[in-house]
Design an enzyme around this catalytic site. Structure first.
Site, PDB file in Angstrom:
ATOM      1  N   GLY A   1       0.933  -1.101   0.065  1.00  0.00           N
ATOM      2  CA  GLY A   1      -0.153   0.192   0.117  1.00  0.00           C
ATOM      3  C   GLY A   1       0.906   1.284   0.199  1.00  0.00           C
ATOM      4  O   GLY A   1       2.119   1.164   0.613  1.00  0.00           O
TER       5      GLY A   1
ATOM      6  N   GLN B   1       3.226  10.038   0.810  1.00  0.00           N
ATOM      7  CA  GLN B   1       4.560   9.372   1.090  1.00  0.00           C
ATOM      8  C   GLN B   1       5.531   9.514  -0.099  1.00  0.00           C
ATOM      9  O   GLN B   1       6.746   9.095   0.191  1.00  0.00           O
ATOM     10  CB  GLN B   1       4.392   7.824   1.079  1.00  0.00           C
ATOM     11  CG  GLN B   1       3.659   7.473   2.517  1.00  0.00           C
ATOM     12  CD  GLN B   1       3.549   5.911   2.454  1.00  0.00           C
ATOM     13  OE1 GLN B   1       2.598   5.285   1.976  1.00  0.00           O
ATOM     14  NE2 GLN B   1       4.312   5.495   3.276  1.00  0.00           N
TER      15      GLN B   1
ATOM     16  N   CYS C   1       5.756  -0.221   7.259  1.00  0.00           N
ATOM     17  CA  CYS C   1       5.583   1.039   6.578  1.00  0.00           C
ATOM     18  C   CYS C   1       6.686   1.344   5.713  1.00  0.00           C
ATOM     19  O   CYS C   1       7.900   1.439   6.254  1.00  0.00           O
ATOM     20  CB  CYS C   1       5.161   2.015   7.641  1.00  0.00           C
ATOM     21  SG  CYS C   1       4.945   3.693   6.802  1.00  0.00           S
ATOM     22  N   LEU C   2       6.768   1.678   4.395  1.00  0.00           N
ATOM     23  CA  LEU C   2       7.922   2.150   3.755  1.00  0.00           C
ATOM     24  C   LEU C   2       8.295   3.371   3.892  1.00  0.00           C
ATOM     25  O   LEU C   2       9.732   3.727   3.841  1.00  0.00           O
ATOM     26  CB  LEU C   2       7.281   2.371   2.194  1.00  0.00           C
ATOM     27  CG  LEU C   2       6.660   0.997   1.477  1.00  0.00           C
ATOM     28  CD1 LEU C   2       6.386   1.348   0.034  1.00  0.00           C
ATOM     29  CD2 LEU C   2       7.705  -0.048   1.742  1.00  0.00           C
TER      30      LEU C   2
ATOM     31  N   HIS D   1      -4.380   1.564   7.641  1.00  0.00           N
ATOM     32  CA  HIS D   1      -2.930   2.107   7.539  1.00  0.00           C
ATOM     33  C   HIS D   1      -2.754   3.351   6.403  1.00  0.00           C
ATOM     34  O   HIS D   1      -2.289   4.578   6.863  1.00  0.00           O
ATOM     35  CB  HIS D   1      -1.841   1.110   7.236  1.00  0.00           C
ATOM     36  CG  HIS D   1      -0.398   1.309   7.204  1.00  0.00           C
ATOM     37  ND1 HIS D   1       0.475   0.997   8.059  1.00  0.00           N
ATOM     38  CD2 HIS D   1       0.261   2.114   6.594  1.00  0.00           C
ATOM     39  CE1 HIS D   1       1.537   1.615   8.179  1.00  0.00           C
ATOM     40  NE2 HIS D   1       1.420   2.236   6.859  1.00  0.00           N
ATOM     41  N   GLU D   2      -3.225   3.103   5.275  1.00  0.00           N
ATOM     42  CA  GLU D   2      -3.121   4.447   4.317  1.00  0.00           C
ATOM     43  C   GLU D   2      -3.959   5.450   4.505  1.00  0.00           C
ATOM     44  O   GLU D   2      -3.413   6.551   4.377  1.00  0.00           O
ATOM     45  CB  GLU D   2      -3.388   3.614   2.918  1.00  0.00           C
ATOM     46  CG  GLU D   2      -2.445   2.501   2.605  1.00  0.00           C
ATOM     47  CD  GLU D   2      -1.071   2.580   2.804  1.00  0.00           C
ATOM     48  OE1 GLU D   2      -0.539   3.841   2.575  1.00  0.00           O
ATOM     49  OE2 GLU D   2      -0.321   1.683   3.006  1.00  0.00           O
TER      50      GLU D   2
ATOM     51  N   HIS E   1      -2.111   7.605   6.847  1.00  0.00           N
ATOM     52  CA  HIS E   1      -1.218   8.296   5.917  1.00  0.00           C
ATOM     53  C   HIS E   1      -1.990   9.589   5.530  1.00  0.00           C
ATOM     54  O   HIS E   1      -1.379  10.737   5.647  1.00  0.00           O
ATOM     55  CB  HIS E   1      -0.678   7.608   5.146  1.00  0.00           C
ATOM     56  CG  HIS E   1       0.484   6.573   5.465  1.00  0.00           C
ATOM     57  ND1 HIS E   1       1.681   7.517   6.231  1.00  0.00           N
ATOM     58  CD2 HIS E   1       0.770   5.580   5.136  1.00  0.00           C
ATOM     59  CE1 HIS E   1       2.460   6.482   6.176  1.00  0.00           C
ATOM     60  NE2 HIS E   1       2.067   5.260   6.059  1.00  0.00           N
TER      61      HIS E   1
HETATM   62 NI    NI Z   1       2.790   3.396   5.812  1.00  0.00          NI
END
Ligand code: NI
Length: 172
Positions: free
Chosen positions: A46, A51, A94-95, A136-137, A140
């Site tokens: 995701g 991000q 998480c990236l 989660h997204e 963000h």
């Molecule tokens: Ni993340």
């Protein structure tokens, strides 16, 4: 199409809530392509637009690498949570926090609506892993990261682990 640089915590961009998309034009379509390409390059499931530095309410999801549930591949524009129930705990990554995993409790079932790339409003229901990725997204897009979902000692230990990881990464 291009792989873009993923913004890492504690960059303040990640704390800034994103803005609704007004018109789905070619720039937005190109951004979505970049988001998918970046997510795949980083082995993510995701990614939220902020991000990669674009403060817009867009997320991409592709749960194909996780074989535990039927795969979901979607772009969600201006997503809104309509209903949520149940709880589920999962060790999330998480990236924007390379190497860190944190166990977070979320809703196990969600109902939501969002625009697709053609500007059509659609409703979706997710359960289990896709529901976790969506929440989660969505966080963000609201300027919230997964460490904001744990508190006290758990949060402090996660931040300490992350700062050690960052030193490792910067040493190469
Ligand atoms: Ni993340």
């Amino acid at each position: 199409m291009a792989v873009r640089k993923v913004i890492r915590f504690p960059n303040p961009i990640l704390k800034t809530p994103t803005l609704k998309v007004d018109v789905i034009d070619n720039d937005i379509k190109k951004l979505v392509e970049d988001m998918f390409e970046t997510m795949y390059a980083e082995d993510g499931v995701g990614l939220a637009a902020n991000q990669i530095g674009e403060p817009l309410r867009i997320m991409v999801i592709d749960t194909t690498p996780k074989k535990e549930s039927p795969p979901i591949k979607l772009v969600l524009i201006n997503p809104e949570l309509l209903h949520a129930e149940g709880t589920i705990k999962y060790k999330e990554g998480c990236l924007s926090f390379p190497g860190l995993t944190v166990e977070v409790e979320r809703y196990s079932r969600v109902k939501l609506k969002a625009l697709d790339l053609q500007g059509e409003e659609k409703e979706y229901e997710f359960e289990g892993f896709p529901a976790i990725v969506f929440q989660h997204e969505l966080d963000h897009l609201d300027g919230i990261t997964f460490i904001d979902r744990v508190n006290g000692l758990k949060r402090r230990l996660a931040l300490e682990r992350y700062s050690k990881l960052q030193k490792q990464y910067s040493r190469g």
